[in-house]
Design a protein around this motif. Structure first.
Motif, PDB file in Angstrom:
ATOM      1  N   THR A  75      -4.979   9.666   0.472  1.00 27.71           N
ATOM      2  CA  THR A  75      -5.577   8.564  -0.264  1.00 27.71           C
ATOM      3  C   THR A  75      -4.598   7.415  -0.218  1.00 27.71           C
ATOM      4  O   THR A  75      -3.395   7.596  -0.414  1.00 27.71           O
ATOM      5  CB  THR A  75      -5.881   8.967  -1.716  1.00 27.71           C
ATOM      6  N   LEU A  76      -5.111   6.238   0.058  1.00 24.97           N
ATOM      7  CA  LEU A  76      -4.302   5.036   0.144  1.00 24.97           C
ATOM      8  C   LEU A  76      -4.508   4.232  -1.133  1.00 24.97           C
ATOM      9  O   LEU A  76      -5.646   3.994  -1.543  1.00 24.97           O
ATOM     10  CB  LEU A  76      -4.758   4.220   1.354  1.00 24.97           C
ATOM     11  N   SER A  77      -3.416   3.840  -1.769  1.00 26.36           N
ATOM     12  CA  SER A  77      -3.484   2.941  -2.917  1.00 26.36           C
ATOM     13  C   SER A  77      -3.112   1.558  -2.399  1.00 26.36           C
ATOM     14  O   SER A  77      -2.028   1.381  -1.847  1.00 26.36           O
ATOM     15  CB  SER A  77      -2.491   3.394  -3.994  1.00 26.36           C
ATOM     16  N   LEU A  78      -4.032   0.611  -2.519  1.00 27.71           N
ATOM     17  CA  LEU A  78      -3.753  -0.737  -2.040  1.00 27.71           C
ATOM     18  C   LEU A  78      -4.307  -1.764  -3.014  1.00 27.71           C
ATOM     19  O   LEU A  78      -5.217  -1.449  -3.793  1.00 27.71           O
ATOM     20  CB  LEU A  78      -4.323  -0.948  -0.634  1.00 27.71           C
ATOM     21  N   ALA A 134       0.841  -1.193   0.000  1.00 26.99           N
ATOM     22  CA  ALA A 134       0.000   0.000   0.000  1.00 26.99           C
ATOM     23  C   ALA A 134       0.879   1.246   0.000  1.00 26.99           C
ATOM     24  O   ALA A 134       1.968   1.247   0.561  1.00 26.99           O
ATOM     25  CB  ALA A 134      -0.902  -0.009   1.230  1.00 26.99           C
ATOM     26  N   THR A 135       0.377   2.300  -0.641  1.00 32.27           N
ATOM     27  CA  THR A 135       1.091   3.567  -0.718  1.00 32.27           C
ATOM     28  C   THR A 135       0.149   4.682  -0.294  1.00 32.27           C
ATOM     29  O   THR A 135      -1.010   4.709  -0.719  1.00 32.27           O
ATOM     30  CB  THR A 135       1.555   3.839  -2.168  1.00 32.27           C
ATOM     31  N   VAL A 136       0.644   5.613   0.536  1.00 31.11           N
ATOM     32  CA  VAL A 136      -0.164   6.746   0.985  1.00 31.11           C
ATOM     33  C   VAL A 136       0.179   7.974   0.151  1.00 31.11           C
ATOM     34  O   VAL A 136       1.349   8.277  -0.072  1.00 31.11           O
ATOM     35  CB  VAL A 136       0.080   7.041   2.482  1.00 31.11           C
ATOM     36  N   PRO A 140      -7.814   6.620   3.983  1.00 30.99           N
ATOM     37  CA  PRO A 140      -7.450   5.849   5.180  1.00 30.99           C
ATOM     38  C   PRO A 140      -8.095   6.444   6.443  1.00 30.99           C
ATOM     39  O   PRO A 140      -7.408   6.787   7.404  1.00 30.99           O
ATOM     40  CB  PRO A 140      -5.923   5.953   5.202  1.00 30.99           C
TER      41      PRO A 140
END
Length: 182
Positions: free
Chosen positions: A124-127, A3-5, A118
């Protein structure tokens, strides 16, 4: 994939978020918390470009007689513990009583990753999409998937017959016959 924030200024709508995350890969989503007195509370997560017909959603979920209405900000806080603008499937972890039904656009599942808040509206979280589904399921909210493409294409149920007092304005005067006794 991990995951990336992605931090950004506070946003209240998916449209506002797009100004900051529009170029990121993955399913861009919007989330709607709706309720019906008889059928309960639903978190509907769908692709941002979707337009939603609540009556069609209710039919697709087999909610007879449902009148799905948007929840207010007090309900967001009470049911999922988030403020307006921070609604996300990740908030399902805050529904310990299992009162919220998770409805997921199957179009989201066609993407490898999903972009979700999140629990705050300043990031925004990319997961991975599979990780989001596993997370929701682990917290007792396995998603009910809906085919929003089919919902959009399906005609609404037939309207009740209307008594005809002659042709509608602009409809012409054709009634399929010649008017003679033939």
């Amino acid at each position: 994939a991990a995951a990336t924030v992605h931090a950004h200024p506070a946003v209240l709508t998916s449209e506002e978020a797009e100004a900051h995350i529009g170029g990121l890969p993955g399913a861009h989503i919007k989330n709607l918390l709706v309720s019906d007195k008889k059928h309960g509370v639903f978190l509907i997560t769908m692709l941002t470009e979707r337009r939603v017909d609540m009556k069609a959603v209710a039919r697709a979920l087999s909610l007879a007689g449902a009148n799905l209405r948007f929840c207010d900000k007090e309900a967001l806080k009470a049911h999922l513990g988030v403020e307006q603008g921070a609604l996300s499937p990740l908030a399902l972890a805050n529904d310990a009583d299992g009162k919220v039904t998770f409805v997921l656009d199957d179009g989201v599942l066609k993407h490898e990753s999903v972009l979700a808040h999140p629990l705050v509206n300043t990031a925004t979280l990319s997961l991975p999409t599979a990780a989001l589904v596993a997370y929701a399921t682990r917290h007792g909210h396995a998603p009910k998937t809906l085919d929003f493409d089919a919902l959009a294409a399906a005609p609404p149920p037939a309207a009740p017959a209307v008594k005809a007092d002659g042709p509608a304005k602009g409809a012409g005067a054709s009634n399929g016959g010649g008017g003679g006794k033939g």
